[in-house]
Design an enzyme around this catalytic site. Structure first.
Site, PDB file in Angstrom:
ATOM      1  CG  LEU A 221      -4.816   3.045  11.991  1.00 50.50           C
ATOM      2  CD1 LEU A 221      -3.561   3.104  12.751  1.00 50.50           C
ATOM      3  CD2 LEU A 221      -5.911   3.497  12.140  1.00 50.50           C
ATOM      4  CG  ASP A 252      -9.443  -0.495  -2.921  1.00 45.64           C
ATOM      5  OD1 ASP A 252      -9.557  -1.263  -1.867  1.00 45.64           O
ATOM      6  OD2 ASP A 252      -9.312   0.803  -3.715  1.00 45.64           O
TER       7      ASP A 252
END
Ligand code: ADP
Ligand code: FBP
Length: 312
Positions: A221, A252
């Site tokens: 988020l 990532d």
């Protein structure tokens, strides 16, 4: 060993500009070239932290050679599958306040034969992997059915599959029974057809993806941190960053940190958030090393207040 699969890798070019003004000649204050693509970044982050990983990438053309050179220079263990098309080059324009504007190419067409070769490389290597992590956009070419088939075959063969993608590819991973999916806020909204405004909305959306087949959902988020919904319940975490530099690759890094710490519970979420925050503090899509990690600012709590609004 964690096997990452990036069907549409890239050479990432990041330019730091004072301000983004349309129609003007902008002078870059700094620039970076990094190997790119979401699975590639997961492998780079794991390697930088001493976790064994192999990256599967289709590569072609001059950019494909450059990508292989960049990854070899970093010491990433590679399974490179040659393709006829030219590997894409993605551009990031980063402003001093941390705002990034990204221009991602569609990428080269992957023919049916090339997709079959990549799939074979993945299925063969998956036998020795603790996780198979398929990340990023699908290149033009492979049908969503072909992608879904790859996911199902991996799950059917007993692999623990994680999928970090968007749109139909994310849903295909969910339907195949991926052990983990990592949507960001926009991807989660697209997957359930509703924009979340509160943590409760995010948790409800994650529960829907679990009901549709995903084992665990790690929803990232941005500055609002991340939510983990799995068989053990709900955890929420935040990791404030005082000077955000580039959010490229933050998701990532979060996923890599989470997987490196066992992909379950507060310890894994804490690790993921520490890696994500560190990535945000670094330029371009540079992945954090152990020296960049600070776990002391990470806060993880069970059963967060569902009425808490999202800010970012
Ligand atoms: N502005 C920010 N401030 C602090 N942490 C951030 C910020 N942006 C991203 N992060 C960290 O990086 C993680 C991944 O970022 P996010 O933007 O959600 O993913 P993605 O890169 O996949 O779009 C977040 O869960 C959070 O931990
Ligand atoms: O496959 P996509 O969705 O086009 O994304 C590729 C881009 O995503 C990155 O992996 C960065 O990821 P995020 O900024 O979304 O975390 C870049 O390295 C790459 O250029």
């Amino acid at each position: 060993m964690i096997l990452t699969v990036t069907l549409n890798p890239s050479v990432d070019r990041a330019l730091e500009v004072d301000a983004l003004i349309r129609g003007e000649v902008l002078r870059a204050a700094d620039s970076h070239i990094d190997p790119g693509g979401k699975g590639v970044n997961v492998s780079r982050a794991l390697l930088a932290n001493g976790v064994r990983s192999t990256a599967v990438v289709p590569t072609g053309g001059a950019e494909g050679e450059q990508l292989v050179d960049l990854l070899n220079a970093e010491g990433v263990d590679l399974l490179s599958v040659p393709i006829a098309g030219r590997t894409r080059s993605n551009i990031t324009l980063a402003e001093p306040d941390g705002t990034v504007t990204k221009i991602n190419e569609a990428g080269p067409v992957l023919s049916d034969a090339e997709f079959a070769q990549v799939s074979k490389a993945v299925l063969d290597a998956a036998a020795n992997a603790d996780w198979v992590v398929i990340c990023g956009s699908l290149p033009p070419g492979p049908s969503i059915d072909a992608f879904a088939d790859l996911c199902s075959r991996l799950v059917g063969a007993g692999s623990r599959l994680a999928v970090d993608s968007s749109g139909p590819a994310l849903l295909a991973g969910v339907a195949a029974g991926a052990a983990l999916v990592k949507p960001n806020r926009e991807e989660l909204a697209e997957a359930v057809g509703a924009e979340p405004a509160t943590l409760g909305d995010v948790i409800e959306a994650c529960r829907r993806l679990r009901a549709a087949g995903a084992g665990a959902v790690l929803a990232s988020l941005g500055a609002d941190g991340a939510i983990l919904v799995d068989a053990d319940g709900v955890l929420a975490g935040v990791s404030p960053v005082s000077v955000p530099r580039s959010t490229v690759g933050a998701g990532d890094a979060l996923l890599a940190g989470f997987l490196s710490a066992g992909a379950r519970g507060a310890a894994a979420l804490t690790e993921g958030l520490a890696w994500g925050a560190a990535a945000v503090s670094l330029p371009g899509s540079r992945m954090p090393t152990p020296a960049d990690l600070d776990r002391t600012h990470v806060r993880v709590t069970p059963d967060p207040d569902p009425s808490r609004p999202l800010h970012s």
